[in-house]
Scaffold this motif. Structure first.
Motif, short mmCIF file in Angstrom:
data_model
loop_
_atom_site.label_atom_id
_atom_site.label_comp_id
_atom_site.label_asym_id
_atom_site.label_seq_id
_atom_site.Cartn_x
_atom_site.Cartn_y
_atom_site.Cartn_z
N TRP A 37 0.63 -0.68 -0.06
CA TRP A 37 -0.30 -0.12 -0.33
C TRP A 37 0.81 1.06 -0.11
O TRP A 37 0.42 2.34 -1.08
CB TRP A 37 -0.80 -0.39 1.32
CG TRP A 37 -2.03 -0.55 1.02
CD1 TRP A 37 -2.82 -1.59 2.09
CD2 TRP A 37 -3.24 -0.02 0.20
NE1 TRP A 37 -3.65 -1.68 1.49
CE2 TRP A 37 -4.68 -1.37 0.42
CE3 TRP A 37 -3.69 0.67 -0.95
CZ2 TRP A 37 -5.24 -0.86 -0.28
CZ3 TRP A 37 -4.44 0.85 -1.21
CH2 TRP A 37 -5.84 0.19 -1.14
N SER A 38 1.97 1.43 0.50
CA SER A 38 2.79 2.55 1.30
C SER A 38 3.08 2.84 -0.69
O SER A 38 3.84 3.96 -0.87
CB SER A 38 3.61 2.85 1.90
OG SER A 38 4.59 0.99 1.67
N VAL A 39 3.38 1.94 -1.40
CA VAL A 39 4.04 1.78 -2.88
C VAL A 39 2.65 2.58 -3.69
O VAL A 39 2.80 3.40 -4.17
CB VAL A 39 4.94 1.08 -3.46
CG1 VAL A 39 5.62 0.66 -4.67
CG2 VAL A 39 5.79 0.46 -2.24
N ILE A 40 1.66 1.93 -3.84
CA ILE A 40 0.76 2.18 -4.37
C ILE A 40 -0.21 4.07 -4.47
O ILE A 40 -0.22 4.42 -4.76
CB ILE A 40 0.09 1.37 -4.40
CG1 ILE A 40 0.23 -0.17 -4.53
CG2 ILE A 40 -1.53 1.70 -4.78
CD1 ILE A 40 -0.85 -0.62 -4.36
N VAL A 41 0.69 4.41 -3.01
CA VAL A 41 0.02 5.28 -2.89
C VAL A 41 0.30 6.71 -2.19
O VAL A 41 1.29 5.99 -1.93
CB VAL A 41 -1.37 5.22 -1.99
CG1 VAL A 41 -2.91 4.13 -1.81
CG2 VAL A 41 -0.53 5.17 -0.31
N GLU A 42 0.01 7.39 -2.12
CA GLU A 42 0.91 8.93 -1.79
C GLU A 42 -0.10 8.95 -1.19
O GLU A 42 -0.23 9.31 0.07
CB GLU A 42 0.73 10.12 -2.56
CG GLU A 42 1.04 9.76 -4.16
CD GLU A 42 2.62 10.39 -3.94
OE1 GLU A 42 3.34 10.76 -3.67
OE2 GLU A 42 3.62 9.42 -5.12
N PRO A 43 1.52 9.73 0.30
CA PRO A 43 1.15 9.83 1.56
C PRO A 43 0.19 10.93 1.52
O PRO A 43 -0.51 11.61 1.73
CB PRO A 43 2.72 11.27 1.94
CG PRO A 43 3.59 10.59 0.84
CD PRO A 43 2.90 10.02 0.42
N GLY A 44 -0.93 10.13 2.79
CA GLY A 44 -1.94 10.79 3.38
C GLY A 44 -3.05 10.46 3.05
O GLY A 44 -4.16 11.30 2.77
N ASP A 45 -3.25 9.89 1.88
CA ASP A 45 -4.19 9.51 1.19
C ASP A 45 -5.09 8.42 1.89
O ASP A 45 -4.90 7.86 2.69
CB ASP A 45 -3.75 8.03 -0.22
CG ASP A 45 -5.03 8.04 -1.11
OD1 ASP A 45 -6.31 7.81 -0.68
OD2 ASP A 45 -4.74 8.28 -2.49
N SER A 46 -6.16 9.98 2.52
CA SER A 46 -7.44 9.45 3.23
C SER A 46 -8.27 8.06 2.89
O SER A 46 -8.92 7.42 3.41
CB SER A 46 -8.60 10.42 3.34
OG SER A 46 -8.84 11.07 2.50
N VAL A 47 -8.66 8.12 1.44
CA VAL A 47 -9.36 6.88 0.91
C VAL A 47 -8.80 5.30 1.58
O VAL A 47 -9.00 4.44 1.64
CB VAL A 47 -9.74 6.98 0.07
CG1 VAL A 47 -10.89 5.49 -0.81
CG2 VAL A 47 -9.93 8.04 -0.88
N ALA A 48 -7.19 5.59 0.94
CA ALA A 48 -6.87 4.00 1.39
C ALA A 48 -6.89 3.81 2.63
O ALA A 48 -7.33 2.49 3.33
CB ALA A 48 -5.04 4.65 0.78
N GLY A 49 -6.62 4.91 3.93
CA GLY A 49 -6.79 5.12 5.01
C GLY A 49 -8.41 4.34 5.59
O GLY A 49 -8.02 3.47 6.88
N GLU A 50 -8.95 4.70 4.89
CA GLU A 50 -10.16 4.65 4.95
C GLU A 50 -10.28 3.23 4.92
O GLU A 50 -10.66 2.52 5.96
CB GLU A 50 -11.36 5.41 4.88
CG GLU A 50 -11.37 6.47 5.32
CD GLU A 50 -11.87 6.54 6.42
OE1 GLU A 50 -12.41 5.77 7.64
OE2 GLU A 50 -12.31 7.87 7.05
N LEU A 51 -10.30 2.69 4.07
CA LEU A 51 -10.13 1.04 3.40
C LEU A 51 -9.76 0.40 4.34
O LEU A 51 -10.02 -0.64 4.70
CB LEU A 51 -9.66 1.05 2.04
CG LEU A 51 -10.69 1.19 1.40
CD1 LEU A 51 -10.12 0.98 -0.53
CD2 LEU A 51 -12.10 1.20 1.35
N MET A 52 -8.56 0.53 4.40
CA MET A 52 -7.27 -0.91 5.55
C MET A 52 -8.10 -0.37 7.36
O MET A 52 -7.64 -1.42 7.82
CB MET A 52 -5.91 0.32 5.26
CG MET A 52 -5.06 -0.40 4.54
SD MET A 52 -3.89 0.38 4.85
CE MET A 52 -2.90 -0.72 5.74
#
Length: 415
Positions: A37-52
């Motif tokens: 995930w840290s490779v896929i998204v840029e820092p602070g991506d809230s959508v990724a954070g919510e999904l995780m």
């Protein structure tokens, strides 16, 4: 996903365990998914954070991969059922989710976790994950914008060790007066047992790190790129010294180059890691103002050092105070009063005096008087000046900032 589900998965999990450290019992499979995930998204991506947060790293990653291959409706339905924030309006959230997958798509097929882990190991970096030993819990205040993982190069097993932390930030093109103020504030905070946090950049950041190192205080530099990308080039040795005495932190995967966007994104980490932030100098569009903004949003106290009325280097500080977003620094101990109760008793002992010039600082004067024609070691300077070793180190750091002394293989001498 390259490196996650391949035939080399066993070797990858062994490598994951190595970089997690002996005391970390985190699931290596879930950790590998976090790294991906840290490779896929840029820092602070809230959508990724919510999904995780809703599904966990591994399930979230698998669901996104399936959605990118056509199973979007299934992911959307899962989000609605799990109560992902925003999914209560399924039609609106569908647009948010599609946009997120579109921006992740170019990296979904080429995030090689094994290569990332190998790059981290090559520079002796360790991996920190939320909830595990060593994770700085202050970052959890960022919510869905919190980092997914942290890469660190440090001589210690945790970041900050629970000490109160002060962020000292400011202009890259600082003035001499700005360097003096940063040095005095940092030195006072170091004497009070604080960890000094900054961004490792030129200017005020570098002054803060150098003074903390000279004072023997822990200091943390948050990088805008990967943990293997020591930037700027002129601060490489300084950053290595930070790693020896404190910690280097990065949320982007090893190999990631620093960019303007990532510099702005990392500022939220500097603000979150600190109990208070002090802006020493800042122009009208300084990145230090971005750090102050994040600190304010997190409810952290913000302080600003005043400068000359017409100084372009201080206009940002003046605006922070004028807008009520920062408190004015009158003497070096002011920011300490806003830190955790652990420093409350020490803060009251700080003399109520304005910031003074390096050349008029009595300890600097005594150190300069102690110097002779040849370079002297710090222990000899302490003997001649009647100061303690710590006081000599602080005074030399202040004098060096103004070019009054220089260090050589033989010790310290007048510049």
């Amino acid at each position: 996903m390259n490196g996650v589900g391949s035939g080399h998965g066993g070797e990858l999990l062994v490598a994951i365990r190595r970089i997690l450290g002996a005391d970390d019992t985190s699931d290596p499979v879930e950790t590998a998914a976090r790294v991906a995930w840290s490779v896929i998204v840029e820092p602070g991506d809230s959508v990724a954070g919510e999904l995780m947060a809703a599904f966990g790293p591994q399930r979230a990653l698998g669901s996104v991969l399936s959605a990118a291959d056509g199973a979007f409706d299934e992911l959307l339905a899962d989000c609605v059922e799990a109560g992902v924030p925003g999914a209560e309006d399924a039609d609106a959230f569908a647009g948010v989710l599609r946009t997120a997958i579109d921006r992740w798509r170019p990296r979904l097929a080429r995030s090689d976790v094994a290569d990332v882990v190998a790059a981290a190991e090559s520079v002796g970096a360790r991996l920190l994950v939320p909830g595990a030993p060593g994770w700085p819990t202050a970052l959890d205040d960022l919510g869905p914008h919190a980092p997914l993982v942290l890469w660190t190069r440090s001589a210690t097993t945790s970041v900050g060790d629970g000490a109160p932390a002060l962020a000292v930030v400011g202009s890259r093109a600082n003035t001499v007066a700005g360097a003096e103020a940063a040095a005095e504030i940092t030195s006072t905070a170091a004497d009070a047992g604080c960890t000094i946090t900054s961004g490792g950049a030129y200017g005020i950041d570098a002054v803060a790190h150098r003074v903390a190192i000279a004072a023997g205080a822990p200091t943390v530099a948050v990088l805008a790129g990967g943990i293997d990308q020591l930037y700027p080039a002129g601060n490489v040795q300084l950053l290595r010294n930070v790693a020896r005495q404190g910690a280097l932190l990065a949320e982007s995967a090893p190999g990631t180059r620093p960019t303007r966007w990532r510099f702005l994104a990392r500022n939220r980490l500097i603000a979150a890691l600190a109990d208070a932030t002090v802006v020493v100098e800042a122009g009208a569009r300084s990145g230090a103002l971005n750090t102050a903004h994040h600190a304010g949003q997190l409810g952290r106290p913000v302080f600003a050092v005043p400068g000359a009325f017409a100084s372009s280097a201080s206009v940002g500080c003046h605006r922070l105070v004028a807008q009520g977003r920062a408190q004015l620094v009158v003497h070096p101990g002011d920011p300490i009063t806003a830190l955790r109760p652990a420093t409350a008793s020490g803060a009251s002992a700080v003399p109520d005096q304005p910031l003074v010039s390096v050349q008029r600082d009595p300890e600097v004067v005594r150190v300069l008087d102690a110097l002779g024609r040849r370079a002297l070691p710090e222990v000899e300077i302490a003997r001649r000046s009647g100061l303690s070793g710590a006081e000599v180190a602080d005074a030399l750091a202040l004098a060096q900032l103004q070019g009054l002394v220089a260090h050589s293989s033989g010790g310290w001498g007048r510049a």
